[in-house]
Design a protein around this motif. Structure first.
Motif, PDB file in Angstrom:
ATOM      1  N   GLU A  20      45.061  37.368  37.252  1.00  0.00           N
ATOM      2  CA  GLU A  20      44.252  36.841  36.825  1.00  0.00           C
ATOM      3  C   GLU A  20      43.689  35.660  37.907  1.00  0.00           C
ATOM      4  OE1 GLU A  20      44.741  36.689  32.776  1.00  0.00           O
ATOM      5  OE2 GLU A  20      44.134  37.997  32.143  1.00  0.00           O
ATOM      6  N   ALA A  21      45.121  35.124  38.618  1.00  0.00           N
ATOM      7  CA  ALA A  21      44.660  33.693  39.254  1.00  0.00           C
ATOM      8  C   ALA A  21      44.234  34.279  40.600  1.00  0.00           C
ATOM      9  CB  ALA A  21      45.664  33.372  39.138  1.00  0.00           C
ATOM     10  N   GLU A  22      45.079  35.528  41.028  1.00  0.00           N
ATOM     11  CA  GLU A  22      44.407  35.688  42.169  1.00  0.00           C
ATOM     12  C   GLU A  22      42.717  36.768  42.642  1.00  0.00           C
ATOM     13  OE1 GLU A  22      47.126  39.283  43.900  1.00  0.00           O
ATOM     14  OE2 GLU A  22      48.787  37.385  44.284  1.00  0.00           O
ATOM     15  N   GLN A  23      42.410  36.782  41.043  1.00  0.00           N
ATOM     16  CA  GLN A  23      40.447  37.795  40.925  1.00  0.00           C
ATOM     17  C   GLN A  23      40.019  36.591  41.058  1.00  0.00           C
ATOM     18  OE1 GLN A  23      41.903  39.869  37.002  1.00  0.00           O
ATOM     19  NE2 GLN A  23      40.970  41.612  38.217  1.00  0.00           N
ATOM     20  N   GLN A  24      40.788  35.127  40.273  1.00  0.00           N
ATOM     21  CA  GLN A  24      39.487  33.957  39.955  1.00  0.00           C
ATOM     22  C   GLN A  24      39.795  33.877  41.836  1.00  0.00           C
ATOM     23  OE1 GLN A  24      40.065  32.083  36.584  1.00  0.00           O
ATOM     24  NE2 GLN A  24      41.276  33.163  36.558  1.00  0.00           N
ATOM     25  N   LEU A  52      44.792  44.060  48.686  1.00  0.00           N
ATOM     26  CA  LEU A  52      43.217  43.568  48.587  1.00  0.00           C
ATOM     27  C   LEU A  52      42.465  42.417  48.288  1.00  0.00           C
ATOM     28  CD1 LEU A  52      40.530  44.685  49.063  1.00  0.00           C
ATOM     29  CD2 LEU A  52      40.289  45.184  46.098  1.00  0.00           C
ATOM     30  N   HIS A  53      43.791  41.499  47.628  1.00  0.00           N
ATOM     31  CA  HIS A  53      43.854  40.594  46.863  1.00  0.00           C
ATOM     32  C   HIS A  53      44.015  39.347  48.462  1.00  0.00           C
ATOM     33  CE1 HIS A  53      43.890  40.717  42.511  1.00  0.00           C
ATOM     34  NE2 HIS A  53      42.454  41.314  42.763  1.00  0.00           N
ATOM     35  N   ARG A  54      44.854  39.736  49.127  1.00  0.00           N
ATOM     36  CA  ARG A  54      45.256  39.381  50.357  1.00  0.00           C
ATOM     37  C   ARG A  54      44.547  39.943  51.464  1.00  0.00           C
ATOM     38  NH1 ARG A  54      49.668  42.498  51.338  1.00  0.00           N
ATOM     39  NH2 ARG A  54      51.478  41.014  49.121  1.00  0.00           N
ATOM     40  N   LYS A  99      31.449  35.941  38.964  1.00  0.00           N
ATOM     41  CA  LYS A  99      32.166  35.584  37.747  1.00  0.00           C
ATOM     42  C   LYS A  99      33.125  34.744  38.288  1.00  0.00           C
ATOM     43  CE  LYS A  99      30.051  38.403  34.159  1.00  0.00           C
ATOM     44  NZ  LYS A  99      30.344  39.175  32.992  1.00  0.00           N
ATOM     45  N   PRO A 100      33.008  33.784  39.358  1.00  0.00           N
ATOM     46  CA  PRO A 100      33.829  33.172  39.710  1.00  0.00           C
ATOM     47  C   PRO A 100      33.690  31.736  38.436  1.00  0.00           C
ATOM     48  CG  PRO A 100      31.830  32.175  40.850  1.00  0.00           C
ATOM     49  CD  PRO A 100      31.469  33.279  39.801  1.00  0.00           C
ATOM     50  N   PRO A 101      35.275  30.903  38.995  1.00  0.00           N
ATOM     51  CA  PRO A 101      35.689  30.257  37.364  1.00  0.00           C
ATOM     52  C   PRO A 101      35.064  28.762  38.768  1.00  0.00           C
ATOM     53  CG  PRO A 101      37.504  30.334  39.135  1.00  0.00           C
ATOM     54  CD  PRO A 101      36.784  31.437  39.171  1.00  0.00           C
TER      55      PRO A 101
END
Length: 270
Positions: A20-24, A52-54, A99-101
């Motif tokens: 979840e931290a990576e997604q945000q 994909l996040h990396r 929807k970013p933090p």
């Protein structure tokens, strides 16, 4: 006088917390590009657990170095086309960017990932016996001892296994494409070896896809990547300029797998 109990070290972040931290953070990078440098001051490429996040983080770094804008449309062509859930990467990343933090969360989230990296790559991890570790993890899974699982490293190993299977498919397509390009651009030099390389590459790709049919949805991206390398390899092996070969793959998947490449060629033998 009774001794005070030792304080337990804080538990490392869970797999779900890391994901979840990576997604945000990915959403922040795409929605607020200026935040990238603050995140990059804390994290390295290897701190990310999901491909994909990396990839987004790595591409954002290259775009920043080139002085180009970090936008969804500039990132997408350079990253995997498949999201962690197996769906299309473009829709997945667009959703994260919508929807970013708050930007103030950038540093706390990045520090969480850095902490997770330390937990999974510390001295105990580096010195581990991989065979013994894998056996222990398998036993814990069979017994339902989920608290004993090394979840972060286990997820990484499983993902690496999936990556190896994908790479086998892409490699088989690359070999087939390279020899098709040679076959078509130097017909006077066709050999039985080229014919057999095409047949074997097709069989290898076919076997991977039969055993792992979910890879079929990744074929467009795999073909594009395989062709880029096949074009370079074909130029090296034929001595022809790379520009002689089409910039984009000229073959459909059906043609790659089934187009006749007769041997011996019609009209004589080589």
């Amino acid at each position: 006088m009774a001794l005070a109990p030792k304080a337990r070290p804080p538990a490392p972040p869970t797999l779900n917390e890391v994901f979840e931290a990576e997604q945000q953070l990915v959403g922040l990078i795409l929605a607020e590009p200026a935040v990238y440098r603050r995140i990059a001051a804390i994290l390295r490429d290897e701190d990310w657990t999901e491909n994909l996040h990396r990839g987004v983080f790595e591409v954002a770094g290259r775009l920043a170095e080139e002085g180009r804008p970090i936008l969804l449309e500039t990132v997408l062509p350079r990253v995997s086309d498949v999201a962690p859930d197996g769906g299309p990467a473009d829709l997945y990343l667009a959703t994260l960017a919508e929807k970013p933090p708050p930007p103030a969360r950038a540093e706390p989230l990045a520090h969480l990932l850095a902490e997770a990296t330390h937990a999974r790559t510390g001295p105990d991890h580096l010195d581990r016996d991989l065979y013994a570790w894998a056996y222990e993890q398998a036993q814990a899974l069979r017994r339902g001892q989920f608290a004993a699982l090394d979840a972060l490293n286990l997820a990484e190993e499983i993902e690496d296994l999936g990556g190896e299977i994908y790479n086998r498919m892409e490699s088989a397509l690359r070999i087939t494409l390279m020899h098709l390009l040679k076959w078509d651009h130097q017909p006077e030099k066709r050999t039985r070896s080229w014919h057999l390389s095409i047949r074997n590459g097709r069989l290898d790709a076919e076997e991977v896809l039969e055993r792992h049919p979910s890879l079929k949805r990744r074929l467009p991206g795999a073909l594009a990547k395989a062709y880029r390398r096949a074009r370079i390899d074909a130029a090296g092996e034929t001595g022809l300029d790379e520009d002689v070969f089409p910039a984009e793959c000229p073959y459909t998947f059906e043609a790659i797998m089934n187009r006749p490449v007769p041997w011996p060629p019609e009209g004589g033998t080589f």
